[in-house]
Design a protein around this motif. Structure first.
Motif, PDB file in Angstrom:
ATOM      1  N   GLN A   1       0.886  34.140  84.879  1.00 11.57           N
ATOM      2  CA  GLN A   1       1.552  32.927  83.722  1.00 11.57           C
ATOM      3  C   GLN A   1       0.838  31.802  84.382  1.00 11.57           C
ATOM      4  N   ASN A   2       0.682  31.758  85.935  1.00 11.23           N
ATOM      5  CA  ASN A   2      -0.243  30.646  86.547  1.00 11.23           C
ATOM      6  C   ASN A   2      -1.583  30.467  86.330  1.00 11.23           C
ATOM      7  N   LEU A   3      -2.323  31.405  85.743  1.00 13.69           N
ATOM      8  CA  LEU A   3      -3.708  31.373  85.425  1.00 13.69           C
ATOM      9  C   LEU A   3      -3.841  30.660  83.867  1.00 13.69           C
ATOM     10  N   LYS A   4      -4.177  29.657  83.792  1.00 11.37           N
ATOM     11  CA  LYS A   4      -4.276  28.833  82.348  1.00 11.37           C
ATOM     12  C   LYS A   4      -5.698  29.110  81.959  1.00 11.37           C
ATOM     13  N   ASN A   5      -5.594  29.170  80.457  1.00 16.23           N
ATOM     14  CA  ASN A   5      -6.862  29.301  79.790  1.00 16.23           C
ATOM     15  C   ASN A   5      -7.837  30.479  80.362  1.00 16.23           C
ATOM     16  N   ASN A   6      -7.382  31.778  80.889  1.00 14.74           N
ATOM     17  CA  ASN A   6      -7.958  32.866  81.403  1.00 14.74           C
ATOM     18  C   ASN A   6      -7.868  33.890  80.277  1.00 14.74           C
ATOM     19  N   LYS A   7      -9.030  34.201  79.887  1.00 15.08           N
ATOM     20  CA  LYS A   7      -8.708  35.264  78.785  1.00 15.08           C
ATOM     21  C   LYS A   7      -8.648  36.722  79.536  1.00 15.08           C
ATOM     22  N   HIS A   8      -9.170  36.888  80.894  1.00 16.33           N
ATOM     23  CA  HIS A   8      -8.643  38.046  81.513  1.00 16.33           C
ATOM     24  C   HIS A   8      -7.325  37.981  81.846  1.00 16.33           C
ATOM     25  N   ALA A   9      -6.618  37.145  82.095  1.00 17.59           N
ATOM     26  CA  ALA A   9      -5.359  37.037  82.390  1.00 17.59           C
ATOM     27  C   ALA A   9      -4.367  37.469  80.923  1.00 17.59           C
ATOM     28  N   ASP A  10      -5.025  36.967  79.778  1.00 21.84           N
ATOM     29  CA  ASP A  10      -4.257  37.450  78.504  1.00 21.84           C
ATOM     30  C   ASP A  10      -4.493  38.847  78.210  1.00 21.84           C
TER      31      ASP A  10
ATOM     32  N   ALA B   1       1.396  42.605  72.515  1.00 22.58           N
ATOM     33  CA  ALA B   1       0.518  43.332  73.208  1.00 22.58           C
ATOM     34  C   ALA B   1      -1.055  43.119  72.379  1.00 22.58           C
ATOM     35  N   MET B   2      -0.712  43.519  71.032  1.00 27.00           N
ATOM     36  CA  MET B   2      -2.094  43.601  70.347  1.00 27.00           C
ATOM     37  C   MET B   2      -2.574  42.380  70.080  1.00 27.00           C
ATOM     38  N   ASP B   3      -1.752  41.279  69.796  1.00 25.31           N
ATOM     39  CA  ASP B   3      -2.282  39.983  69.615  1.00 25.31           C
ATOM     40  C   ASP B   3      -2.893  39.231  70.799  1.00 25.31           C
ATOM     41  N   LEU B   4      -2.579  39.736  71.939  1.00 20.63           N
ATOM     42  CA  LEU B   4      -3.006  38.848  73.270  1.00 20.63           C
ATOM     43  C   LEU B   4      -4.443  39.893  73.221  1.00 20.63           C
TER      44      LEU B   4
ATOM     45  N   GLY C   1     -13.389  38.977  71.518  1.00 20.87           N
ATOM     46  CA  GLY C   1     -14.511  38.104  71.469  1.00 20.87           C
ATOM     47  C   GLY C   1     -15.025  37.068  72.643  1.00 20.87           C
ATOM     48  N   SER C   2     -14.364  37.142  73.723  1.00 18.09           N
ATOM     49  CA  SER C   2     -14.406  36.258  74.865  1.00 18.09           C
ATOM     50  C   SER C   2     -15.572  36.943  75.660  1.00 18.09           C
ATOM     51  N   SER C   3     -16.584  36.039  76.010  1.00 28.63           N
ATOM     52  CA  SER C   3     -17.614  36.497  76.946  1.00 28.63           C
ATOM     53  C   SER C   3     -17.075  36.610  78.570  1.00 28.63           C
ATOM     54  N   ASP C   4     -16.003  35.710  78.608  1.00 26.61           N
ATOM     55  CA  ASP C   4     -15.432  35.591  80.138  1.00 26.61           C
ATOM     56  C   ASP C   4     -14.763  36.979  80.515  1.00 26.61           C
ATOM     57  N   VAL C   5     -14.684  37.818  79.504  1.00 22.44           N
ATOM     58  CA  VAL C   5     -14.182  39.248  79.753  1.00 22.44           C
ATOM     59  C   VAL C   5     -15.014  40.410  79.798  1.00 22.44           C
ATOM     60  N   ASP C   6     -15.298  41.139  80.823  1.00 22.07           N
ATOM     61  CA  ASP C   6     -16.376  42.276  80.456  1.00 22.07           C
ATOM     62  C   ASP C   6     -15.831  43.311  79.688  1.00 22.07           C
ATOM     63  N   PHE C   7     -16.736  44.034  79.012  1.00 15.40           N
ATOM     64  CA  PHE C   7     -16.346  45.002  78.090  1.00 15.40           C
ATOM     65  C   PHE C   7     -15.493  46.131  78.682  1.00 15.40           C
ATOM     66  N   GLN C   8     -15.652  46.622  80.028  1.00 15.09           N
ATOM     67  CA  GLN C   8     -15.106  47.569  80.582  1.00 15.09           C
ATOM     68  C   GLN C   8     -13.609  47.215  80.489  1.00 15.09           C
TER      69      GLN C   8
ATOM     70  N   LEU D   1      -4.576  41.221  80.739  1.00 18.47           N
ATOM     71  CA  LEU D   1      -3.520  41.987  81.597  1.00 18.47           C
ATOM     72  C   LEU D   1      -2.143  41.675  81.113  1.00 18.47           C
ATOM     73  N   MET D   2      -1.818  40.299  80.415  1.00 17.41           N
ATOM     74  CA  MET D   2      -0.511  40.116  79.848  1.00 17.41           C
ATOM     75  C   MET D   2      -0.347  41.384  78.808  1.00 17.41           C
ATOM     76  N   SER D   3      -1.318  41.281  78.069  1.00 19.82           N
ATOM     77  CA  SER D   3      -1.311  42.425  77.283  1.00 19.82           C
ATOM     78  C   SER D   3      -0.956  43.744  77.375  1.00 19.82           C
ATOM     79  N   GLU D   4      -1.589  44.117  78.714  1.00 19.40           N
ATOM     80  CA  GLU D   4      -1.131  45.545  79.312  1.00 19.40           C
ATOM     81  C   GLU D   4       0.248  45.696  79.637  1.00 19.40           C
ATOM     82  N   ILE D   5       0.751  44.383  80.157  1.00 23.10           N
ATOM     83  CA  ILE D   5       2.307  44.332  80.479  1.00 23.10           C
ATOM     84  C   ILE D   5       3.154  44.377  79.400  1.00 23.10           C
TER      85      ILE D   5
END
Length: 571
Positions: A239-248, A264-267, A273-280, A250-254
């Motif tokens: 929650q302290n990581l702002k505007n980070n799609k990878h954080a979103d 979870a699905m919305d997150l 579509g974010s290029s900041d998060v790798d496909f793996q 992981l929040m989905s997984e939680i």
């Protein structure tokens, strides 16, 4: 003239000793001591040393070793020569033979770190890690500028399982050289092994603090926390990581682990579509969704995200294969096949995907494609029995019996499992039957049952084909009886047993099984058999009714209409 010759030799020797020093990256190598040698011995030793160095440069190590040993006979207390001999021996895997030479070189010049390092290397090769560690510690304590070898010493302790010593050594190195990511990673391995999570997290926080402008380490720590089910701490950090799609993501997984599938699905969807998060990472979360019992609507949403991912990463093999898996789970087999084929085009060396393609095409009765793809897969995996099974079965079903026999016969030698071997022999029996080579067919069936006496496919086909040819009916009856006992509600097997009884003229018994089979399955052949036994029992009207019922299906015999019209049995 003679004095001039010795001057030339001396200059060349100095040059070679200089090369030796450079080749070993430092240290003051002792020159060859000739003061106690006669002029002839000195000349001989110097000449052999020059020759030895030349052979070493030319990679003629065996010859160089012989020459160095010859020099050592004349000048046994020269550390350079002892070092060179040890170096050649350990390089050739002769560590035990190298030990006395390495030890002597080190003892002759205790200030040369390369002699100590070589001796330590020999002890490591001999699994004497205690002595290797002692030598490293001695060198670090006594020779200035060798503190960087603390890292090597810590790794030795770590390898020995002396984790506290390793940690202490890493801390000592950190005090001298500052924080080092490689060292922290090694320390983390120890903390993980000890389950010392507070220390592990503290180290991660060091990395995070040192890289405040990069969220990578914070994300990595949160992934670890989630893997250890420390969800509350992970959530607080994320929650302290702002505007980070990878954080979103992981929040989905939680959220998913907490049962909040919609969130979870919305997150997750917001990150696809974010290029900041790798496909793996995206694949990992989508795969987690498949492990939960979710509604068909939610599953459709997963499939939409998977297809979106496949469109975004058309050249990523893993994405295409995963999307194929999702489609298969949704029973969209044609779609699954499409994605599997894309995956295999990107990387044809994954055996599992080839198997998936062949399984899907078999389910879809696309046996021409099964043949093509099984043959292609065999080019990459020529020793995989299953591929020969798929190809052989494809040829069998498309009635290319000769080719089916060739492929199955070739593939059965790779079938090491008895049950798989049974399947091969069973298919061979069917193929030989199609070729009307009945003796070979029976032999193949017999081999199949030797490997697995309970194989229902073989018991069924073997007994049925025998009954059709009115051959070995006692054997056919024994097999069909076993089959009907094992599978009392399988209409195909009940029909086979009933037909064997029919062939034996035991119509009342046959009626029991053929009636049950006809009531369990809408199959033209089975229903027609039921009509036939009714006819044999004199129940003509009932037989006609069953023949009419059978005529509605394509698999009734070619005589069915004639039997109905003439009210007569034609066999």
């Amino acid at each position: 003239m003679r004095a001039h010759y010795f001057l030339w030799i001396g200059m060349l020797l100095c040059s070679l000793l200089g090369y030796s020093q450079k080749n070993n990256q430092g240290g003051d190598f002792a020159p060859l001591d000739v003061t106690e040698l006669s002029e002839g011995e000195a000349l001989k030793a110097e000449t052999m040393l020059i020759d030895a160095e030349r052979e070493l440069i030319l990679d003629n190590e065996y010859k160089a070793l012989e020459l160095f040993k010859a020099v050592l006979e004349i000048a046994p207390n020269n550390p350079v020569v002892n070092f060179k001999i040890a170096e050649i021996l350990i390089k050739n895997g002769e560590s035990r033979e190298a030990l006395p030479y390495a030890t002597k070189a080190m003892n002759l010049d205790k200030s040369n770190k390369y002699y100590i390092l070589l001796a330590a290397e020999v002890h490591k090769a001999l699994s004497d890690f205690d002595e290797a560690a002692r030598l490293y510690q001695q060198m670090i304590d006594e020779i200035p500028g060798t503190e960087s070898y603390l890292f090597d010493l810590a790794i030795i302790y770590q390898y020995q399982g002396k984790n506290e010593k390793a940690l202490a050594t890493y801390r000592q190195a950190e005090e001298i050289f500052g924080m080092n990511e490689m060292v922290l990673r090694e320390k983390q391995k120890i903390y993980l092994k000890k389950r010392d999570y507070p220390s592990l997290i503290a180290d991660w926080d060091k990395l995070i603090k040192e890289n405040a402008d990069n969220d990578r380490y914070a994300i990595e720590l949160c992934e670890f926390l989630i893997s250890q089910n420390l969800m509350d701490e992970a959530k607080e950090r994320l929650q302290n990581l702002k505007n980070n799609k990878h954080a979103d993501l992981l929040m989905s997984e939680i959220a998913l682990s907490e049962g909040n599938t919609a969130l979870a699905m919305d997150l997750a969807e917001s990150t696809m579509g974010s290029s900041d998060v790798d496909f793996q990472a995206k694949l990992q979360v989508l795969n987690r969704f498949l492990d939960f019992v979710i509604t068909s609507e939610e599953f459709d949403k997963v499939s939409q995200m998977a297809m979106s991912l496949a469109a975004d990463y058309p050249n990523q093999y893993e994405v295409q294969a995963f999307t194929g898996d999702v489609m298969y789970r949704l029973e969209k087999k044609e779609e699954a096949r499409k994605f599997y084929l894309k995956a295999i085009k990107l990387d044809p060396t994954n055996y599992g995907v080839w198997q998936n393609i062949l399984s899907v095409e078999s389910d879809l009765n696309q046996f021409d494609s099964v043949i093509v793809h099984a043959e292609q897969a065999m080019e990459y995996f020529p020793n995989q029995a299953a591929l020969y099974y798929f190809a052989g079965t494809g040829y069998l079903i498309t009635k290319n019996f000769k080719r089916s026999v060739q492929v199955l016969d070739q593939g059965k030698k790779y079938a090491t499992d008895p049950k798989l071997l049974t399947i091969f022999y069973g298919q061979l029996g069917d193929a030989y039957n199609g070729m009307k080579q009945f003796d070979k067919s029976y032999s193949a069936y017999d081999d199949a049952l030797k490997a697995d006496p309970q194989n229902d496919h073989v018991l069924n086909n073997y007994s049925y084909f025998l009954s059709l040819r009115n051959e070995k009916l006692d054997k056919a009856l024994a097999m069909s009886t076993r089959l009907a006992t094992m599978h009392p509600d399988n209409p195909t097997y009940l029909d086979t047993h009933g037909w064997v009884l029919y062939t034996l003229g035991r119509y009342e018994e046959a009626l029991i099984y053929l009636r049950k089979a006809a009531n369990l399955q809408d199959d033209g052949t089975v229903i027609e058999h039921y009509g036939d036994v009714l006819y044999k029992l004199g129940r003509i009207d009932e037989a006609i009714d069953q023949w009419k019922r059978a005529s509605q299906y394509e698999d009734a015999s070619k005589n069915i209409e004639k039997k109905i019209a003439d009210r007569k049995l034609y066999e």
